[in-house]
Design an enzyme around this catalytic site. Structure first.
Site, PDB file in Angstrom:
ATOM      1  N   TYR A   8      -1.459  -0.673  10.575  1.00  0.00           N
ATOM      2  CA  TYR A   8      -1.536  -0.995   9.151  1.00  0.00           C
ATOM      3  C   TYR A   8      -0.395  -0.307   8.396  1.00  0.00           C
ATOM      4  O   TYR A   8       0.292  -0.933   7.584  1.00  0.00           O
ATOM      5  CB  TYR A   8      -2.875  -0.548   8.595  1.00  0.00           C
ATOM      6  CG  TYR A   8      -3.048  -0.824   7.119  1.00  0.00           C
ATOM      7  CD1 TYR A   8      -3.362  -2.098   6.668  1.00  0.00           C
ATOM      8  CD2 TYR A   8      -2.898   0.193   6.172  1.00  0.00           C
ATOM      9  CE1 TYR A   8      -3.522  -2.361   5.319  1.00  0.00           C
ATOM     10  CE2 TYR A   8      -3.063  -0.064   4.822  1.00  0.00           C
ATOM     11  CZ  TYR A   8      -3.366  -1.337   4.397  1.00  0.00           C
ATOM     12  OH  TYR A   8      -3.512  -1.602   3.063  1.00  0.00           O
ATOM     13  N   SER A  65       0.851  -1.191   0.000  1.00  0.00           N
ATOM     14  CA  SER A  65       0.000   0.000   0.000  1.00  0.00           C
ATOM     15  C   SER A  65       0.883   1.236   0.000  1.00  0.00           C
ATOM     16  O   SER A  65       2.026   1.200   0.485  1.00  0.00           O
ATOM     17  CB  SER A  65      -0.892   0.007   1.248  1.00  0.00           C
ATOM     18  OG  SER A  65      -1.534   1.251   1.418  1.00  0.00           O
TER      19      SER A  65
END
Length: 267
Positions: A162, A149
């Site tokens: 995350y 990501s």
């Protein structure tokens, strides 16, 4: 060594929905037989199985959590038994998060970090370790694609655990690219916002629409990714990027460039 299996093979984790499902189908259409892994969404995994079979692929559907090393080894063993000990591609797509704002420190605890790292980082490593002999048996054609990501490179995302997990995945990608060459290529894709159910489930429909509008207004290309956009990049890294390894491919509509004013008269 290589086997006589007539088609290339791929294992996609978290392939019941979203990017994983689109990737499994994209690889099937490219001529790959596919192991579709899922943790909870069996009905949707079966739907992807049917679509991949319609595309001509031999398909295995296997439930398992990548956070469990025994499950990872079971997935690799199922692929080895079905396809003669060879695996051409591993796509580490399974991932989880919690949605916590920058000031929501009380929503984050040790368990949240451990749970997210257990899937996103440790789980990906365990899958690599389990599948490595199969990938090395692909005659120099083995490859790994990690679904990371922009959170890992820009330091923004759904939550601190995350963000940190995707940064760790990016570093692991670079390390593996060095250590597994020349027999296995290793790359990562780093999407920005993806218009999948994952965001809606995390922040609700209204929050999703607001975030999407903000994202599209702040990126040079003015759009968010679809699952199919990300899958296309993954399939290219698997099947078309023969000389590419150690890349962290940004799929963020230019978000990493930062906001910049348009020149007068520019189109």
């Amino acid at each position: 060594m290589t086997t006589n299996h007539p088609r290339k093979t791929a294992l996609v984790t978290g392939a019941g929905t979203g990017v994983g499902a689109a990737t499994a189908l994209g690889l099937a259409r490219r001529g790959y037989d596919v192991l579709v892994n899922y943790s909870k969404s069996e009905r949707e995994a079966r739907e992807i199985e049917a679509a991949c079979r319609e595309a001509g692929a031999d398909v295995l559907v296997v439930q398992g959590s990548v956070a469990d090393d025994a499950d990872c080894r079971r997935l690799a063993a199922a692929a080895a038994e079905r396809w003669g000990g060879r695996l051409d591609a591993l796509v580490n797509n399974a991932g989880i998060s919690v949605f916590a704002g920058d000031a929501a420190w009380d929503a984050l605890d040790v368990e949240a970090f451990q749970r997210i790292y257990g899937v996103n980082v440790i789980g990906s490593f365990q899958m690599v370790r389990a599948c490595l002999p199969l990938l090395q048996a692909a005659g120099g054609e083995g490859c790994i694609v990690n679904v990371s990501s922009v959170a890992g490179s820009l330091g923004i995302g759904s939550s601190v655990p995350y963000i940190a997990s995707k940064g760790a995945m990016n570093s692991m990608t670079l390390h593996l690219a060095r250590t597994l060459a020349p027999t296995v290529r290793v790359n990562a894709v780093c999407p920005g916002m993806i218009t999948t159910r994952w965001f809606v489930d995390g922040i609700g429909q209204q929050g999703f629409e607001k975030m999407k509008a903000q994202y599209e207004g702040a990126t040079p290309l003015g759009r968010a990714c679809t699952a199919e956009d990300v899958a296309e990049a993954i399939v290219w890294l698997v099947d078309g990027a023969r000389t590419v390894t150690g890349e962290l491919l940004q799929l963020d509509a230019g978000m990493h460039l930062g906001a910049a004013p348009r020149l007068a008269g520019a189109r």
